[in-house]
Design an enzyme around this catalytic site. Structure first.
Site, PDB file in Angstrom:
ATOM      1  N   LYS A  11      -7.693  -2.526   5.486  1.00  0.00           N
ATOM      2  CA  LYS A  11      -8.546  -3.156   4.478  1.00  0.00           C
ATOM      3  C   LYS A  11      -9.991  -3.234   4.966  1.00  0.00           C
ATOM      4  O   LYS A  11     -10.921  -3.039   4.201  1.00  0.00           O
ATOM      5  CB  LYS A  11      -8.033  -4.567   4.189  1.00  0.00           C
ATOM      6  CG  LYS A  11      -7.468  -4.671   2.797  1.00  0.00           C
ATOM      7  CD  LYS A  11      -7.193  -6.089   2.475  1.00  0.00           C
ATOM      8  CE  LYS A  11      -7.173  -6.292   0.979  1.00  0.00           C
ATOM      9  NZ  LYS A  11      -6.830  -7.664   0.627  1.00  0.00           N
ATOM     10  N   HIS A  29      -2.710  -2.807  16.094  1.00  0.00           N
ATOM     11  CA  HIS A  29      -3.582  -3.780  15.425  1.00  0.00           C
ATOM     12  C   HIS A  29      -4.959  -3.930  16.076  1.00  0.00           C
ATOM     13  O   HIS A  29      -5.791  -4.690  15.590  1.00  0.00           O
ATOM     14  CB  HIS A  29      -2.876  -5.138  15.334  1.00  0.00           C
ATOM     15  CG  HIS A  29      -1.701  -5.088  14.408  1.00  0.00           C
ATOM     16  ND1 HIS A  29      -0.421  -4.858  14.855  1.00  0.00           N
ATOM     17  CD2 HIS A  29      -1.626  -5.167  13.061  1.00  0.00           C
ATOM     18  CE1 HIS A  29       0.397  -4.819  13.812  1.00  0.00           C
ATOM     19  NE2 HIS A  29      -0.297  -5.000  12.723  1.00  0.00           N
ATOM     20  N   CYS A  67       1.931  -7.579  14.824  1.00  0.00           N
ATOM     21  CA  CYS A  67       3.277  -6.963  14.795  1.00  0.00           C
ATOM     22  C   CYS A  67       4.351  -8.031  14.698  1.00  0.00           C
ATOM     23  O   CYS A  67       5.498  -7.710  14.413  1.00  0.00           O
ATOM     24  CB  CYS A  67       3.579  -6.202  16.089  1.00  0.00           C
ATOM     25  SG  CYS A  67       2.459  -4.890  16.509  1.00  0.00           S
ATOM     26  N   LYS A 104      -6.533   5.253  10.429  1.00  0.00           N
ATOM     27  CA  LYS A 104      -5.500   4.285  10.098  1.00  0.00           C
ATOM     28  C   LYS A 104      -5.921   3.572   8.819  1.00  0.00           C
ATOM     29  O   LYS A 104      -7.096   3.291   8.609  1.00  0.00           O
ATOM     30  CB  LYS A 104      -5.393   3.286  11.252  1.00  0.00           C
ATOM     31  CG  LYS A 104      -4.257   2.303  11.098  1.00  0.00           C
ATOM     32  CD  LYS A 104      -4.235   1.337  12.273  1.00  0.00           C
ATOM     33  CE  LYS A 104      -3.691  -0.020  11.854  1.00  0.00           C
ATOM     34  NZ  LYS A 104      -2.329  -0.062  11.382  1.00  0.00           N
ATOM     35  N   CYS A 124       1.982 -10.027  20.050  1.00  0.00           N
ATOM     36  CA  CYS A 124       0.987  -9.604  19.060  1.00  0.00           C
ATOM     37  C   CYS A 124       1.378 -10.175  17.707  1.00  0.00           C
ATOM     38  O   CYS A 124       2.441  -9.850  17.173  1.00  0.00           O
ATOM     39  CB  CYS A 124       0.907  -8.074  18.976  1.00  0.00           C
ATOM     40  SG  CYS A 124      -0.092  -7.533  17.570  1.00  0.00           S
ATOM     41  N   HIS A 177       4.081   1.376   2.312  1.00  0.00           N
ATOM     42  CA  HIS A 177       5.256   0.657   1.795  1.00  0.00           C
ATOM     43  C   HIS A 177       5.873   1.430   0.634  1.00  0.00           C
ATOM     44  O   HIS A 177       7.094   1.526   0.502  1.00  0.00           O
ATOM     45  CB  HIS A 177       4.866  -0.741   1.301  1.00  0.00           C
ATOM     46  CG  HIS A 177       4.123  -1.563   2.304  1.00  0.00           C
ATOM     47  ND1 HIS A 177       2.855  -2.055   2.096  1.00  0.00           N
ATOM     48  CD2 HIS A 177       4.478  -1.954   3.561  1.00  0.00           C
ATOM     49  CE1 HIS A 177       2.464  -2.729   3.165  1.00  0.00           C
ATOM     50  NE2 HIS A 177       3.418  -2.676   4.068  1.00  0.00           N
ATOM     51  N   HIS A 190       0.847  -1.200   0.000  1.00  0.00           N
ATOM     52  CA  HIS A 190       0.000   0.000   0.000  1.00  0.00           C
ATOM     53  C   HIS A 190       0.882   1.249   0.000  1.00  0.00           C
ATOM     54  O   HIS A 190       2.116   1.133  -0.072  1.00  0.00           O
ATOM     55  CB  HIS A 190      -0.996  -0.024   1.165  1.00  0.00           C
ATOM     56  CG  HIS A 190      -0.383  -0.115   2.526  1.00  0.00           C
ATOM     57  ND1 HIS A 190       0.529   0.796   2.994  1.00  0.00           N
ATOM     58  CD2 HIS A 190      -0.547  -1.025   3.527  1.00  0.00           C
ATOM     59  CE1 HIS A 190       0.893   0.481   4.214  1.00  0.00           C
ATOM     60  NE2 HIS A 190       0.267  -0.634   4.560  1.00  0.00           N
ATOM     61  N   CYS A 205      -3.225  -4.141  21.483  1.00  0.00           N
ATOM     62  CA  CYS A 205      -2.108  -3.561  20.751  1.00  0.00           C
ATOM     63  C   CYS A 205      -2.653  -2.358  19.990  1.00  0.00           C
ATOM     64  O   CYS A 205      -3.596  -2.502  19.211  1.00  0.00           O
ATOM     65  CB  CYS A 205      -1.544  -4.598  19.767  1.00  0.00           C
ATOM     66  SG  CYS A 205      -0.584  -3.837  18.433  1.00  0.00           S
TER      67      CYS A 205
HETATM   68  N1  MSP Z   1       8.458  -7.301   7.945  1.00  0.00           N
HETATM   69  C1  MSP Z   1       8.629  -6.234   8.856  1.00  0.00           C
HETATM   70  C2  MSP Z   1       9.952  -5.524   8.641  1.00  0.00           C
HETATM   71  C3  MSP Z   1      11.169  -6.397   8.743  1.00  0.00           C
HETATM   72  S1  MSP Z   1      12.619  -5.503   8.364  1.00  0.00           S
HETATM   73  C4  MSP Z   1      13.858  -6.468   8.908  1.00  0.00           C
HETATM   74  C5  MSP Z   1       7.490  -5.227   8.670  1.00  0.00           C
HETATM   75  N2  MSP Z   1       6.847  -5.249   7.507  1.00  0.00           N
HETATM   76  S2  MSP Z   1       5.624  -4.280   7.095  1.00  0.00           S
HETATM   77  O1  MSP Z   1       5.111  -4.795   5.859  1.00  0.00           O
HETATM   78  O2  MSP Z   1       4.715  -4.150   8.166  1.00  0.00           O
HETATM   79  O3  MSP Z   1       6.290  -2.911   6.760  1.00  0.00           O
HETATM   80  C6  MSP Z   1       6.478  -1.932   7.733  1.00  0.00           C
HETATM   81  C7  MSP Z   1       7.099  -0.714   7.080  1.00  0.00           C
HETATM   82  O4  MSP Z   1       6.298  -0.290   5.946  1.00  0.00           O
HETATM   83  C8  MSP Z   1       7.152   0.515   7.965  1.00  0.00           C
HETATM   84  O5  MSP Z   1       8.251   0.523   8.839  1.00  0.00           O
HETATM   85  C9  MSP Z   1       7.223   1.609   6.925  1.00  0.00           C
HETATM   86  O6  MSP Z   1       8.494   1.644   6.348  1.00  0.00           O
HETATM   87  C10 MSP Z   1       6.206   1.121   5.895  1.00  0.00           C
HETATM   88  N3  MSP Z   1       4.835   1.514   6.247  1.00  0.00           N
HETATM   89  C11 MSP Z   1       3.790   0.648   6.443  1.00  0.00           C
HETATM   90  N4  MSP Z   1       2.681   1.384   6.748  1.00  0.00           N
HETATM   91  C12 MSP Z   1       2.978   2.694   6.773  1.00  0.00           C
HETATM   92  C13 MSP Z   1       2.213   3.879   6.863  1.00  0.00           C
HETATM   93  N5  MSP Z   1       0.924   3.865   7.110  1.00  0.00           N
HETATM   94  N6  MSP Z   1       2.862   5.063   6.673  1.00  0.00           N
HETATM   95  C14 MSP Z   1       4.190   5.128   6.314  1.00  0.00           C
HETATM   96  N7  MSP Z   1       4.915   4.020   6.193  1.00  0.00           N
HETATM   97  C15 MSP Z   1       4.436   2.800   6.669  1.00  0.00           C
HETATM   98  O7  MSP Z   1       7.265  -4.444   9.570  1.00  0.00           O
END
Ligand code: MSP
Length: 483
Positions: free
Chosen positions: A297, A146, A129, A294, A126, A21, A18, A143
């Protein structure tokens, strides 16, 4: 030639990517392009985190095998990164056999060094997370990230002696040897570590979708330990302690606040245990909400990056993502706000400036000479001498990872140029006093050229198009208005 190693987190593949990411990945791409442009050797790593209970549950819900599910989702990340013109050096999947083999070698080493021991784990966890929680982390027992109650985990488990590294970590973070930015985030982490670091459980008896422990096949490895080592295996590391791969340690690791704590404790703890250098900087950018909520989905409010590209084009999407988060702050977006910003900044401000200047120059045919004109009020945006340590404002902001602030600076110049055309009544001047008109046009063409160069890391296609338009003296619409 110096090197720069930039990483994004590896994303969970329980769903497709999304805008959150996409933000991190585009920001890493911009930094990587900037350092390359400066002539540095750059390695930009991204990838996917494919093991663990959360992924396993998502695969089951989709009625697919884990392997089939992760292959499909990982492809969706690669497809979106391609649409967003992301130029990574490697895309690491934690299901890659070479990653798995290296992780097992490393874990065996920690066991041999007696940094792993068996005990009884009892605590809150959790699954959303994939992180341990303390009572202090919860709001109304849930949490906050979530909105679910963490499970009570009670099992025989292998532990990593993280507590052993507490003092070293504290010192390295406080002295900025391991830099954490912005400062508020560093302070949060320091106060967390000051409360004391406990050893962490690094094994799962009940999760079969994971890397099995080399010394006890009844257990799989905790998914975060598996995931952190990607920053090493992504460079071809084979799991040997003390063996630093080329480009390591990371110069900039991007992430948002949700995963900082583990990155500032477990990750450097593992590195110290493996006798490897620590990252230079963990950079925490803001968090997106959508219409103040937030993104989720179940709320149906997720903005998918491919829809942004469809509506605004690749550079439009990159621009909108990067200009939505101010340094250190969270940002709220919505389709309405994005559309408004696209029309104002891209279609009106930049798009109009380029087409107006080119049209007004049709008969005058002014050209930017070798001697760059001095333009009143214009701050020089790019350093043309690549070998110097760039004294200009933009270079400084890049060092500070203030990406929106750079775009704001560029747009100040664009707005100034549009105002200059009005003030000079350029459409009249080119008719009544072509000589003076030509002088102003040269200034404006030169400003547009500077803007085009400054935009290269952010909007590579637009930057090329601007260069072509200036060379040919023919305009084509850069950003058609959208509704
Ligand atoms: N798999 C773990 C990371 C392991 S790294 C060794 C993880 N994955 S995640 O898919 O949840 O991705 C988290 C990251 O995605 C956040 O730290 C950020 O970089 C990005 N984002 C996910 N949602 C976000 C927002 N709503 N806003 C901005 N960035 C965020 O955690």
């Amino acid at each position: 030639m110096s090197k720069t190693y930039i990483t994004t987190p590896i994303y969970y593949v329980n769903d497709r990517p999304h805008v959150g990411h996409a933000y991190t990945t585009v920001a890493a791409d911009v930094l990587s392009r900037w350092y390359k442009q400066k002539g540095e050797k750059v390695f930009f790593l991204t990838g996917t985190d494919e093991h663990g209970a959360k992924i396993s549950a998502a695969a089951a819900a989709a009625g697919k095998s884990e392997k089939e599910f992760v292959d499909e989702k990982t492809q969706s990340f690669k497809d979106v990164w391609q649409k967003l013109n992301i130029e990574y050096n490697n895309f690491l999947r934690t299901t890659d056999p070479t990653h798995i083999a290296a992780v097992q070698t490393a874990i065996q080493h920690l066991k041999d060094k007696e940094l792993i021991y068996k005990g009884q784990y009892e605590g809150l966890y959790c699954q959303g997370c994939e992180q341990y929680k303390t009572k202090d982390d919860l709001i109304d027992g849930k949490c906050p990230e979530h909105q679910i109650e963490p499970q009570l985990m009670k099992e025989e488990s292998y532990f990593f002696k993280l507590s052993q590294f507490e003092k070293q970590l504290k010192e390295k973070i406080e002295s900025d040897e391991l830099e954490i930015e912005p400062i508020e985030r560093k302070n949060e982490v320091s106060s967390f570590i000051n409360k004391g670091l406990k050893d962490i459980s690094i094994s799962r008896k009940t999760v079969s979708w994971g890397i099995s422990l080399p010394f006890d096949k009844n257990y799989s490895l905790y998914v975060w330990v598996d995931a952190f080592l990607n920053y090493l295996t992504g460079l071809g590391w084979d799991g040997q302690a003390g063996k630093t791969p080329e480009f390591f340690p990371p110069d900039i690791q991007l992430m948002s606040k949700d995963i900082l704590r583990v990155h500032a404790t477990i990750w450097p703890g593992l590195l110290l245990a493996l006798e490897l250098p620590l990252p230079k900087k963990l950079f925490v950018h803001g968090y997106f909400t959508i219409n103040s909520q937030k993104m989720s989905k179940s709320l149906g409010n997720v903005i998918w990056p491919e829809d942004l590209v469809e509506k605004f084009g690749v550079d439009g999407a990159r621009y909108l993502l990067l200009s939505s988060l101010t340094y250190g702050q969270d940002g709220d977006i919505s389709w309405e706000k994005l559309t408004e910003k696209y029309n104002a900044d891209l279609a009106n401000n930049l798009g109009n400036l380029v087409s107006r200047v080119i049209k007004l120059n049709e008969n005058i045919k002014a050209k930017i000479g070798r001697e760059k004109p001095k333009i009143k009020n214009l701050e020089k945006l790019v350093d043309e001498d690549k070998s110097s340590s760039s004294p200009f404002a933009i270079a400084r902001l890049f060092e500070e990872i203030k990406l929106k602030e750079i775009l704001d600076k560029i747009w100040e110049q664009v707005a100034w140029a549009n105002k200059y055309i009005e003030e000079k009544k350029l459409w009249r001047l080119v008719k009544n006093n072509p000589k003076e008109g030509k002088k102003v046009l040269i200034e404006l063409l030169s400003l547009i050229s500077g803007v085009g160069q400054a935009l290269a890391p952010f909007m590579p296609e637009t930057s090329m198009k601007i260069k072509e338009i200036l060379e040919k003296g023919e305009t084509s619409p850069l950003f058609p208005r959208v509704s």
